[in-house]
Design an enzyme around this catalytic site. Structure first.
Site, PDB file in Angstrom:
ATOM      1  N   ASP A   9       0.859  -1.211   0.000  1.00  0.00           N
ATOM      2  CA  ASP A   9       0.000   0.000   0.000  1.00  0.00           C
ATOM      3  C   ASP A   9       0.885   1.247   0.000  1.00  0.00           C
ATOM      4  OD1 ASP A   9      -0.795   0.535   3.525  1.00  0.00           O
ATOM      5  OD2 ASP A   9       0.942  -0.464   2.625  1.00  0.00           O
ATOM      6  N   HIS A 240       9.659  -0.247   9.123  1.00  0.00           N
ATOM      7  CA  HIS A 240       8.551  -1.205   9.136  1.00  0.00           C
ATOM      8  C   HIS A 240       8.643  -2.163   7.936  1.00  0.00           C
ATOM      9  CE1 HIS A 240       6.578   0.655  12.521  1.00  0.00           C
ATOM     10  NE2 HIS A 240       6.347   1.787  11.901  1.00  0.00           N
TER      11      HIS A 240
HETATM   12  O1  RIB Z   1       2.385  -0.201  10.987  1.00  0.00           O
HETATM   13  C1  RIB Z   1       3.192   0.067   9.873  1.00  0.00           C
HETATM   14  C2  RIB Z   1       2.564  -0.418   8.622  1.00  0.00           C
HETATM   15  O2  RIB Z   1       1.388   0.332   8.312  1.00  0.00           O
HETATM   16  C3  RIB Z   1       3.473  -0.247   7.396  1.00  0.00           C
HETATM   17  O3  RIB Z   1       3.191  -1.242   6.462  1.00  0.00           O
HETATM   18  C4  RIB Z   1       3.065   1.093   6.863  1.00  0.00           C
HETATM   19  O4  RIB Z   1       3.341   1.214   5.459  1.00  0.00           O
HETATM   20  C5  RIB Z   1       1.582   1.053   7.102  1.00  0.00           C
HETATM   21  O5  RIB Z   1       1.004   0.332   6.026  1.00  0.00           O
HETATM   22 CA    CA Z   2       2.733  -0.623   4.135  1.00  0.00          CA
END
Ligand code: RIB
Ligand code: CA
Length: 320
Positions: A9, A240
């Site tokens: 995303d 992340h």
């Molecule tokens: O919590 C972090 C996640 O949420 C990552 O994938 C960031 O891109 C959002 O999608």
């Molecule tokens: Ca993400």
């Protein structure tokens, strides 16, 4: 070399993760599948296509996916984290590429059936596409090589709420289905991504590498840095999504445990929380443990050598 599908995303940290995967010879990227989450799925698809064009990887297909969670409406994303365009409000012109006509869930099924036991799915957003693919073709749980997803918080607090991590919070029903299937699955949750901080200095070093993709991500990343400085009071950002690929490149950098997981799907205080069953609940084998009964174990990353993760990212992101 692993055949890889990236479900994403994008999203600023997704973009750096995709950049890392593209720069890593360990992966043969079969395609990107897009999903709502940080932004709506239309923008996620435009961003994914633009990243591939900037990387001159125009041969990699992008399949557009789910526009909303399984059982609710799209909540509008998190523009305060990733910008209204999902790319730090850089508002780059859309590229000249288009997504393939196959929807994301069907692309996932098609590729896993075509390459039995060879396809790794890296999921960087809500797990909606994987849940839809699983419900359409349950055989894929036996035929996928493995799933590694960024999401969840097993033994630490959340980021979307104190209880839950953003990707699980965005579609808890999909997450609970995916974590209940019998496929090899590994959770890269906040338990390790909140221990992995890429500093402003490390980002400045990476920004010195001159390429159309890196130059774009450097610009977009300023917005993400500002968010972390303002909200998390850190001079850098958590890593992340890219942690999915540092795990796949070098699993020795992570410590793991395995437990069955349930996800809170009720619209309540702990909506989206990933609850591991430690199996040591102090009660008889009564009703209380039933929700976890017969659930497959999930590999959960609980610790990380973050210094080596950052060093690996810097090395990979500063070469053509
Ligand atoms: O919590 C972090 C996640 O949420 C990552 O994938 C960031 O891109 C959002 O999608
Ligand atoms: Ca993400």
């Amino acid at each position: 070399m692993s055949k890889l599908i990236i479900d994403t995303d994008p999203g600023i940290d997704d973009s750096m993760a995709i950049q890392l995967a593209l720069a890593s010879k360990e992966f043969e990227i079969l395609g990107l599948t897009t999903v709502f989450g940080n932004i709506n799925v239309e923008l996620a698809t435009i961003n994914a296509l633009r990243l591939l064009q900037l990387a001159n990887k125009v041969e990699i297909p992008v399949a557009k996916g789910a526009s909303k969670p399984l059982k609710s409406e799209f909540s509008g994303g998190v523009p305060f984290v990733h910008g209204d365009d999902g790319q730090g409000n850089t508002w780059q012109p859309p590229g000249c590429l288009s997504p393939i006509s196959t929807p994301a869930d069907e692309f996932l099924i098609e590729q896993v059936l075509k390459f039995p036991k060879q396809v790794t799915i890296a999921a960087l957003g809500p797990l909606t596409n994987l849940a839809i693919a699983l419900s359409k073709e349950p055989e894929i749980q036996k035929l996928v090589k493995e799933i590694v997803f960024m999401g969840g918080n097993a033994f630490c607090s959340g980021n979307a709420t104190p209880a839950a991590e953003a990707n699980m919070f965005s579609d808890p029903d999909a997450a609970d289905l995916v974590l209940g299937a019998k496929w090899p699955i590994t959770m890269i949750g906040l338990d390790v991504t909140h221990k992995t901080i890429i500093s402003k200095e490390a980002l400045e070093k990476i920004s010195e590498f001159d390429s159309p993709l890196n130059n774009h991500i450097t610009k977009a990343y300023q917005f993400y840095l500002d968010f972390f400085r303002r909200v998390n009071k850190i001079d850098g950002t958590y890593v992340h999504d890219a942690s999915v690929f540092t795990y796949l490149i070098d699993r020795t950098l992570y410590k793991t445990v395995t437990y069955p997981i349930r996800v809170e799907t009720q619209d309540c205080l702990s909506k989206g929380k990933t609850w591991p069953s430690l199996g040591d609940a102090d009660h008889e084998e009564g009703e209380a443990l039933q929700p976890w009964k017969n659930r497959p174990k999930v590999t959960i990353c609980v610790d990380v050598n973050s210094e080596k993760v950052i060093a690996l990212m810097q090395k990979r992101l500063t070469k053509g």
